[in-house]
Design a protein around this motif. Structure first.
Motif, PDB file in Angstrom:
ATOM      1  N   CYS A   8     -13.732  10.631   0.030  1.00 11.41           N
ATOM      2  CA  CYS A   8     -13.633   9.186  -0.212  1.00 11.41           C
ATOM      3  C   CYS A   8     -12.390   8.877  -1.038  1.00 11.41           C
ATOM      4  O   CYS A   8     -11.651   7.936  -0.747  1.00 11.41           O
ATOM      5  N   LEU A   9     -12.184   9.706  -2.091  1.00  5.22           N
ATOM      6  CA  LEU A   9     -11.038   9.481  -2.964  1.00  5.22           C
ATOM      7  C   LEU A   9      -9.723   9.658  -2.204  1.00  5.22           C
ATOM      8  O   LEU A   9      -8.777   8.897  -2.391  1.00  5.22           O
ATOM      9  N   GLN A  10      -9.713  10.667  -1.301  1.00  3.34           N
ATOM     10  CA  GLN A  10      -8.494  10.898  -0.514  1.00  3.34           C
ATOM     11  C   GLN A  10      -8.203   9.697   0.373  1.00  3.34           C
ATOM     12  O   GLN A  10      -7.066   9.257   0.505  1.00  3.34           O
ATOM     13  N   GLU A  11      -9.269   9.152   0.972  1.00  2.00           N
ATOM     14  CA  GLU A  11      -9.092   7.971   1.829  1.00  2.00           C
ATOM     15  C   GLU A  11      -8.577   6.802   1.013  1.00  2.00           C
ATOM     16  O   GLU A  11      -7.666   6.081   1.421  1.00  2.00           O
ATOM     17  N   LYS A  12      -9.196   6.633  -0.159  1.00  2.00           N
ATOM     18  CA  LYS A  12      -8.796   5.558  -1.058  1.00  2.00           C
ATOM     19  C   LYS A  12      -7.311   5.722  -1.421  1.00  2.00           C
ATOM     20  O   LYS A  12      -6.541   4.752  -1.405  1.00  2.00           O
ATOM     21  N   HIS A  13      -6.935   6.948  -1.717  1.00  2.00           N
ATOM     22  CA  HIS A  13      -5.567   7.263  -2.093  1.00  2.00           C
ATOM     23  C   HIS A  13      -4.600   6.877  -0.958  1.00  2.00           C
ATOM     24  O   HIS A  13      -3.567   6.237  -1.182  1.00  2.00           O
ATOM     25  N   LEU A  66      -4.241   3.170  -0.803  1.00  2.00           N
ATOM     26  CA  LEU A  66      -3.403   2.686  -1.896  1.00  2.00           C
ATOM     27  C   LEU A  66      -1.922   2.946  -1.596  1.00  2.00           C
ATOM     28  O   LEU A  66      -1.072   2.089  -1.841  1.00  2.00           O
ATOM     29  N   GLU A  67      -1.634   4.115  -1.072  1.00  4.15           N
ATOM     30  CA  GLU A  67      -0.244   4.452  -0.743  1.00  4.15           C
ATOM     31  C   GLU A  67       0.319   3.479   0.288  1.00  4.15           C
ATOM     32  O   GLU A  67       1.459   3.033   0.184  1.00  4.15           O
ATOM     33  N   GLU A  87       3.408   0.961  -0.144  1.00  5.46           N
ATOM     34  CA  GLU A  87       4.515   0.900   0.817  1.00  5.46           C
ATOM     35  C   GLU A  87       4.781  -0.537   1.249  1.00  5.46           C
ATOM     36  O   GLU A  87       5.922  -1.006   1.286  1.00  5.46           O
ATOM     37  N   ILE A  88       3.704  -1.261   1.583  1.00 10.06           N
ATOM     38  CA  ILE A  88       3.841  -2.652   2.021  1.00 10.06           C
ATOM     39  C   ILE A  88       4.467  -3.500   0.912  1.00 10.06           C
ATOM     40  O   ILE A  88       5.418  -4.255   1.133  1.00 10.06           O
ATOM     41  N   LEU A  89       3.927  -3.307  -0.327  1.00 11.17           N
ATOM     42  CA  LEU A  89       4.417  -4.090  -1.462  1.00 11.17           C
ATOM     43  C   LEU A  89       5.886  -3.811  -1.732  1.00 11.17           C
ATOM     44  O   LEU A  89       6.671  -4.735  -1.986  1.00 11.17           O
ATOM     45  N   THR A  90       6.250  -2.507  -1.639  1.00 13.20           N
ATOM     46  CA  THR A  90       7.658  -2.150  -1.859  1.00 13.20           C
ATOM     47  C   THR A  90       8.536  -2.802  -0.806  1.00 13.20           C
ATOM     48  O   THR A  90       9.628  -3.328  -1.104  1.00 13.20           O
ATOM     49  N   ALA A  91       8.068  -2.783   0.430  1.00 13.31           N
ATOM     50  CA  ALA A  91       8.828  -3.397   1.516  1.00 13.31           C
ATOM     51  C   ALA A  91       8.999  -4.887   1.261  1.00 13.31           C
ATOM     52  O   ALA A  91      10.088  -5.439   1.418  1.00 13.31           O
ATOM     53  N   VAL A  92       7.925  -5.546   0.842  1.00 13.43           N
ATOM     54  CA  VAL A  92       7.972  -7.003   0.586  1.00 13.43           C
ATOM     55  C   VAL A  92       8.948  -7.281  -0.538  1.00 13.43           C
ATOM     56  O   VAL A  92       9.766  -8.183  -0.476  1.00 13.43           O
TER      57      VAL A  92
END
Ligand SMILES: [Zn+2]
Length: 226
Positions: free
Chosen positions: A205-210, A213-214, A218-223
Protein backbone atom coordinates in the motif's frame (compact mmCIF):
# COMPACT_ATOMS: atom_id res chain seq x y z
CA UNK A 1 8.82 -38.57 9.44
CA UNK A 2 9.47 -37.27 6.06
CA UNK A 3 7.63 -36.01 3.02
CA UNK A 4 10.10 -37.73 0.73
CA UNK A 5 9.99 -41.27 2.19
CA UNK A 6 7.03 -43.59 2.51
CA UNK A 7 6.04 -43.64 6.20
CA UNK A 8 5.44 -47.38 6.29
CA UNK A 9 8.15 -49.21 8.20
CA UNK A 10 10.22 -51.46 5.90
CA UNK A 11 8.93 -49.74 2.74
CA UNK A 12 11.87 -48.29 0.90
CA UNK A 13 9.96 -46.16 -1.59
CA UNK A 14 11.11 -42.56 -1.74
CA UNK A 15 10.34 -39.64 -4.06
CA UNK A 16 13.72 -40.20 -5.69
CA UNK A 17 13.73 -43.96 -6.23
CA UNK A 18 10.05 -44.51 -7.05
CA UNK A 19 9.27 -46.18 -10.33
CA UNK A 20 6.66 -44.77 -12.70
CA UNK A 21 3.12 -45.50 -11.60
CA UNK A 22 4.00 -45.20 -7.92
CA UNK A 23 2.50 -42.13 -6.29
CA UNK A 24 2.80 -40.54 -2.85
CA UNK A 25 -0.30 -39.70 -0.83
CA UNK A 26 -0.90 -37.46 2.19
CA UNK A 27 -2.88 -38.63 5.22
CA UNK A 28 -6.64 -38.00 5.35
CA UNK A 29 -8.04 -34.82 6.91
CA UNK A 30 -11.13 -36.13 8.69
CA UNK A 31 -10.90 -37.48 12.23
CA UNK A 32 -12.96 -40.51 11.28
CA UNK A 33 -10.60 -41.53 8.47
CA UNK A 34 -7.55 -40.75 10.58
CA UNK A 35 -8.84 -43.09 13.28
CA UNK A 36 -9.29 -45.83 10.70
CA UNK A 37 -5.80 -45.23 9.33
CA UNK A 38 -4.35 -45.23 12.83
CA UNK A 39 -5.80 -48.67 13.51
CA UNK A 40 -3.87 -50.22 10.62
CA UNK A 41 -0.77 -48.04 10.78
CA UNK A 42 0.01 -47.77 14.50
CA UNK A 43 2.26 -50.84 14.39
CA UNK A 44 3.56 -50.18 10.90
CA UNK A 45 4.92 -46.65 11.19
CA UNK A 46 7.61 -45.70 13.65
CA UNK A 47 6.44 -42.12 13.20
CA UNK A 48 3.19 -40.84 11.75
CA UNK A 49 2.62 -37.13 11.28
CA UNK A 50 -0.80 -36.30 9.86
CA UNK A 51 0.51 -33.18 8.17
CA UNK A 52 3.83 -34.41 6.83
CA UNK A 53 3.84 -38.17 6.45
CA UNK A 54 3.25 -39.66 3.02
CA UNK A 55 2.18 -43.18 2.12
CA UNK A 56 3.15 -44.64 -1.25
CA UNK A 57 0.55 -46.14 -3.55
CA UNK A 58 1.94 -49.68 -3.09
CA UNK A 59 -0.12 -49.93 0.11
CA UNK A 60 -3.52 -49.20 -1.47
CA UNK A 61 -5.68 -51.71 -3.28
CA UNK A 62 -6.72 -50.83 -6.81
CA UNK A 63 -10.33 -50.26 -5.75
CA UNK A 64 -9.19 -47.19 -3.82
CA UNK A 65 -8.09 -45.35 -6.98
CA UNK A 66 -10.41 -43.60 -9.42
CA UNK A 67 -9.99 -43.72 -13.20
CA UNK A 68 -7.43 -40.91 -13.02
CA UNK A 69 -5.38 -42.88 -10.48
CA UNK A 70 -6.40 -40.39 -7.81
CA UNK A 71 -6.82 -41.80 -4.30
CA UNK A 72 -10.46 -41.97 -3.21
CA UNK A 73 -11.58 -40.31 0.02
CA UNK A 74 -12.41 -43.63 1.66
CA UNK A 75 -9.00 -45.16 0.90
CA UNK A 76 -7.24 -47.09 3.66
CA UNK A 77 -3.75 -48.57 3.31
CA UNK A 78 -4.14 -52.36 3.51
CA UNK A 79 -1.21 -53.79 1.58
CA UNK A 80 1.99 -54.39 3.49
CA UNK A 81 5.02 -56.58 2.90
CA UNK A 82 5.06 -59.70 5.07
CA UNK A 83 7.25 -58.35 7.80
CA UNK A 84 6.90 -58.55 11.56
CA UNK A 85 4.93 -55.72 13.09
CA UNK A 86 6.81 -53.13 15.14
CA UNK A 87 5.11 -54.10 18.39
CA UNK A 88 6.25 -57.70 18.08
CA UNK A 89 9.70 -56.66 17.00
CA UNK A 90 10.22 -54.39 19.99
CA UNK A 91 9.01 -57.13 22.35
CA UNK A 92 11.49 -59.62 20.97
CA UNK A 93 14.97 -60.03 22.33
CA UNK A 94 17.88 -59.67 19.93
CA UNK A 95 18.47 -63.39 20.40
CA UNK A 96 15.48 -65.71 20.21
CA UNK A 97 14.58 -66.82 23.73
CA UNK A 98 15.30 -70.46 24.30
CA UNK A 99 13.44 -71.37 27.46
CA UNK A 100 9.70 -71.71 27.89
CA UNK A 101 9.73 -69.15 30.71
CA UNK A 102 11.43 -66.57 28.45
CA UNK A 103 8.89 -67.14 25.72
CA UNK A 104 6.00 -66.63 28.13
CA UNK A 105 7.62 -63.59 29.74
CA UNK A 106 8.06 -61.99 26.33
CA UNK A 107 4.34 -62.27 25.72
CA UNK A 108 3.42 -60.46 28.93
CA UNK A 109 2.85 -56.72 28.94
CA UNK A 110 4.46 -54.43 31.50
CA UNK A 111 1.12 -54.17 33.33
CA UNK A 112 0.69 -57.94 33.49
CA UNK A 113 4.21 -58.41 34.83
CA UNK A 114 3.65 -55.75 37.48
CA UNK A 115 0.39 -57.33 38.57
CA UNK A 116 2.08 -60.74 38.73
CA UNK A 117 4.91 -59.47 40.93
CA UNK A 118 2.45 -57.68 43.22
CA UNK A 119 0.42 -60.88 43.57
CA UNK A 120 3.53 -62.92 44.36
CA UNK A 121 4.47 -60.32 46.96
CA UNK A 122 1.03 -60.50 48.56
CA UNK A 123 1.20 -64.31 48.74
CA UNK A 124 4.63 -64.32 50.39
CA UNK A 125 4.68 -63.55 54.09
CA UNK A 126 7.40 -61.30 55.33
CA UNK A 127 9.75 -63.66 57.19
CA UNK A 128 10.09 -63.16 60.92
CA UNK A 129 13.48 -61.88 62.01
CA UNK A 130 14.34 -61.01 58.41
CA UNK A 131 16.71 -58.28 59.57
CA UNK A 132 18.88 -60.91 61.24
CA UNK A 133 19.53 -62.60 57.90
CA UNK A 134 20.23 -59.53 55.83
CA UNK A 135 23.62 -57.88 55.59
CA UNK A 136 24.12 -54.11 55.37
CA UNK A 137 24.47 -54.27 51.59
CA UNK A 138 21.05 -55.93 51.33
CA UNK A 139 22.26 -59.48 50.76
CA UNK A 140 21.30 -62.68 52.55
CA UNK A 141 23.63 -64.40 54.96
CA UNK A 142 24.53 -67.98 53.98
CA UNK A 143 22.22 -69.47 56.61
CA UNK A 144 19.12 -67.57 55.43
CA UNK A 145 16.03 -69.80 54.86
CA UNK A 146 15.03 -70.11 51.20
CA UNK A 147 11.66 -68.43 51.88
CA UNK A 148 13.39 -65.34 53.25
CA UNK A 149 15.78 -65.26 50.27
CA UNK A 150 12.81 -65.45 47.89
CA UNK A 151 10.94 -62.79 49.79
CA UNK A 152 13.87 -60.39 49.52
CA UNK A 153 14.32 -61.08 45.82
CA UNK A 154 10.67 -60.45 45.00
CA UNK A 155 10.71 -57.34 47.20
CA UNK A 156 13.67 -55.97 45.26
CA UNK A 157 11.94 -56.78 41.99
CA UNK A 158 8.79 -54.99 43.14
CA UNK A 159 10.79 -51.95 44.12
CA UNK A 160 12.53 -51.87 40.76
CA UNK A 161 9.21 -52.20 38.99
CA UNK A 162 7.72 -49.29 40.93
CA UNK A 163 10.69 -47.13 39.98
CA UNK A 164 10.31 -48.10 36.34
CA UNK A 165 6.59 -47.28 36.42
CA UNK A 166 7.39 -43.87 37.93
CA UNK A 167 9.82 -43.32 35.08
CA UNK A 168 7.18 -44.30 32.53
CA UNK A 169 4.71 -41.84 34.05
CA UNK A 170 7.37 -39.10 34.10
CA UNK A 171 8.32 -39.77 30.50
CA UNK A 172 4.68 -39.62 29.45
CA UNK A 173 4.37 -36.25 31.16
CA UNK A 174 7.47 -35.01 29.38
CA UNK A 175 6.08 -36.13 26.06
CA UNK A 176 2.84 -34.28 26.82
CA UNK A 177 4.76 -31.11 27.69
CA UNK A 178 6.81 -31.41 24.51
CA UNK A 179 3.69 -31.91 22.42
CA UNK A 180 2.10 -28.91 24.10
CA UNK A 181 5.19 -26.78 23.40
CA UNK A 182 5.21 -27.93 19.81
CA UNK A 183 1.57 -26.98 19.43
CA UNK A 184 2.24 -23.53 20.91
CA UNK A 185 5.22 -23.05 18.63
CA UNK A 186 3.05 -23.95 15.67
CA UNK A 187 0.43 -21.37 16.71
CA UNK A 188 3.13 -18.74 17.23
CA UNK A 189 4.53 -19.48 13.80
CA UNK A 190 1.10 -19.20 12.22
CA UNK A 191 0.54 -15.83 13.93
CA UNK A 192 3.97 -14.72 12.81
CA UNK A 193 3.20 -15.73 9.24
CA UNK A 194 -0.03 -13.75 9.40
CA UNK A 195 1.85 -10.71 10.72
CA UNK A 196 4.36 -10.99 7.90
CA UNK A 197 1.50 -11.17 5.42
CA UNK A 198 -0.20 -8.06 6.79
CA UNK A 199 3.11 -6.20 6.90
CA UNK A 200 3.70 -7.15 3.28
CA UNK A 201 0.29 -5.71 2.49
CA UNK A 202 1.12 -2.47 4.32
CA UNK A 203 4.39 -2.20 2.39
CA UNK A 204 2.53 -2.74 -0.87
CA UNK A 205 0.00 0.00 0.00
CA UNK A 206 2.80 2.37 0.96
CA UNK A 207 4.62 1.66 -2.30
CA UNK A 208 1.46 2.45 -4.26
CA UNK A 209 0.96 5.60 -2.24
CA UNK A 210 4.57 6.55 -2.91
CA UNK A 211 4.11 6.04 -6.65
CA UNK A 212 0.98 8.22 -6.62
CA UNK A 213 2.80 10.94 -4.71
CA UNK A 214 5.69 10.87 -7.17
CA UNK A 215 3.24 11.25 -10.04
CA UNK A 216 1.64 14.21 -8.30
CA UNK A 217 5.04 15.80 -7.71
CA UNK A 218 5.86 15.33 -11.39
CA UNK A 219 2.60 17.02 -12.41
CA UNK A 220 3.14 19.87 -9.94
CA UNK A 221 6.71 20.39 -11.13
CA UNK A 222 5.51 20.46 -14.72
CA UNK A 223 2.80 23.01 -13.86
CA UNK A 224 5.28 25.13 -11.92
CA UNK A 225 7.86 25.22 -14.69
CA UNK A 226 5.30 26.46 -17.18
ZN1 LIG B 1 5.36 -47.48 0.83
Amino acid sequence: MSTTHCAIENCRTTILNKTSGISFHPCPQSTEMRNRWLKVLKNRCSMLDWAKSRICSKHFENKYFDSHRRLRENAIPTLFAQQPKLSNKSMEHPKAPKSKVDRFLNKLTQAELTADIKMSMARLKEPINLDDFITDDLRCRHDTPVEAQLWLMVKKQEHLNNRLMDLVVQTKKHVEILEHNMEEAKIAKRENDQNVESLKYVVKCLQEKHATLEEQIEILTAVESR
